[in-house]
Motif scaffolding. Sequence first.
Motif: not given
Length: 255
Positions: A64-69, A90-97, A114-115, A128-134
Amino acid sequence: VVDNRPGGSYLIGAQQLAQAPADGNTLLHLNSSMVAAQGTFQRFDMLKQMATIGMMGTTPGALFVNANSPINSVKDLLDWIRANPGKLNYGAITGGVEHLQVINWLRRHNLTGTMVAFKGGPDTVTALAQNEIHMALSALPLVIPFKGKIKPIAIWTDQRAPMTPDVPTFREQGLGDIPELNYWGSLAAPAGTPAAAIAALNKTMVEVMKVPALVAKFAAQGMLAKTSSPEAMVKIITDELKWISPLAAELNLKG
């Protein structure tokens, strides 16, 4: 009877199953994220401590990316990352799949990012929706509650998803050299459960997963009611551990 046992990156639930009688009356719901948790933290062993019963459904992963990207494809995203070295987060759970999948994917293209750690998929796509990550790699059905705020640019499985038929798969976009991300669900009994009990449970599960109302309910949530034999489920877990365990060990995320 459902007995929720959260915590410890699935360790508490795994311990509860291990302590239960091996008579087929106590089951644990497994999911693909547990494979990453095993490879990363090494606190339980799904292949030695559990007797898998079979798959009970899948949900495709999506990038996913932001809808306005202005980014609308994986190529667009890769071009942006190359043009902006050191800026990707990018966002994720540390050590997650998802974390391990993104690292594996970026490495194939000699790129890094950078995670930013989150507790789960909803928190990640909220950022992501709030444009805090890419970008974010997560479950496709998250497009439903975040409609108009995020957009999938690639389905991370071998086939397109009925929910988003116009979104091409990662393989269609030339990324066929990486593992797919299919969020599967399964059931397991304690190791040592008699083979006859496992076979009976699998037979019942297969029958239930054919009920039209259940199939429709799954589909409405972006899920596919899909079953497998116990042996096929073991192979899926084994194959995922083959690439996850070495990468997790290298990253040393056990804390």
